[in-house]
Write an enzyme that holds these catalytic residues in place. Structure first.
Site, PDB file in Angstrom:
ATOM      1  N   ASP A 138       0.884  -1.158   0.000  1.00  0.00           N
ATOM      2  CA  ASP A 138       0.000   0.000   0.000  1.00  0.00           C
ATOM      3  C   ASP A 138       0.924   1.210   0.000  1.00  0.00           C
ATOM      4  O   ASP A 138       1.489   1.566   1.037  1.00  0.00           O
ATOM      5  CB  ASP A 138      -0.898  -0.013   1.240  1.00  0.00           C
ATOM      6  N   GLU A 184      -1.413  -1.352  -4.594  1.00  0.00           N
ATOM      7  CA  GLU A 184      -2.628  -0.557  -4.741  1.00  0.00           C
ATOM      8  C   GLU A 184      -2.369   0.584  -5.709  1.00  0.00           C
ATOM      9  O   GLU A 184      -1.344   1.274  -5.632  1.00  0.00           O
ATOM     10  CB  GLU A 184      -3.075  -0.003  -3.390  1.00  0.00           C
ATOM     11  N   ASP A 243      -2.467   0.929   7.311  1.00  0.00           N
ATOM     12  CA  ASP A 243      -1.739   0.798   6.049  1.00  0.00           C
ATOM     13  C   ASP A 243      -1.192  -0.632   5.905  1.00  0.00           C
ATOM     14  O   ASP A 243      -1.073  -1.139   4.797  1.00  0.00           O
ATOM     15  CB  ASP A 243      -0.581   1.802   5.987  1.00  0.00           C
TER      16      ASP A 243
END
Length: 193
Positions: free
Chosen positions: A9, A69, A142
């Site tokens: 991420d 992501e 996260d």
């Protein structure tokens, strides 16, 4: 057959990462943590740290694939550019080790993990805890976001119909009404034979 997925991420202040091992189609959490980058004052040094840390993870765990992501389109252009750079250096590190990668949109990740493309980060974390049975929620979401990316990669790769559904379903815009299949076919003749 065993497969190891590195999930990232991206972020320039906090970057989440995870290692997901899949054996006989059963996912197992190996590692989930964050790079806390706020204490590094210079942006260039943060980017370098992301690159070096991604290489270390690849060299240590030998993943078969990177799942990352995709940046979402926000209102702050400068933040978007910085986020894109963080994502880019992680991908560059993977490519330097001949590691394939796939980007996943935030809504696709949330939809895959929770069944709701608008789920909150906390809902994603709770669902992953239930699925993968890890004891404590991490301090930073996260980390669970990175795990969600890796889990999404596993689910989509192990279920080709899920990938097809994600590609063919029309993107719903805020405030828009749900489209019927007839409307979808009319608007996307190139996607239907």
């Amino acid at each position: 057959m065993e497969k190891i997925i590195l999930g990232i991420d991206p972020g320039t202040q906090i970057l989440g990462y995870s290692i997901l091992k899949v054996e006989d189609n059963k996912p197992e959490l190996v590692l989930m943590d964050v790079l806390y980058l706020k204490k590094i004052p210079e942006f260039n040094l943060r980017i370098r740290h992301i690159f070096d840390s991604t290489l270390r993870l690849i060299d240590m765990y030998h993943p078969d694939h990177l799942a990352i992501e995709a940046p979402f389109f926000g209102k702050n252009v400068q933040s978007m550019l910085k986020l894109g750079r963080a994502q880019g250096v992680a991908i560059a590190a993977a490519m330097s080790r001949d590691l394939s990668f796939t980007e996943y949109e935030p809504a696709t990740i949330k939809q895959t993990v929770t069944g709701n493309g608008n789920a909150a980060k906390e809902q994603v974390a709770q669902m992953l805890r239930a699925i993968l049975k890890f004891p404590d929620e991490p301090k930073y979401l996260d980390a669970t976001d990175a795990l969600a990316v890796a889990y999404t990669c596993h689910m989509i790769e192990s279920n080709p119909m899920a990938q097809l559904r994600n590609e063919l379903m029309p993107k719903k815009k805020k405030g828009s009404k749900k489209q019927s299949w007839a409307q979808f076919v009319a608007l996307n003749p190139d996607k239907v034979d």
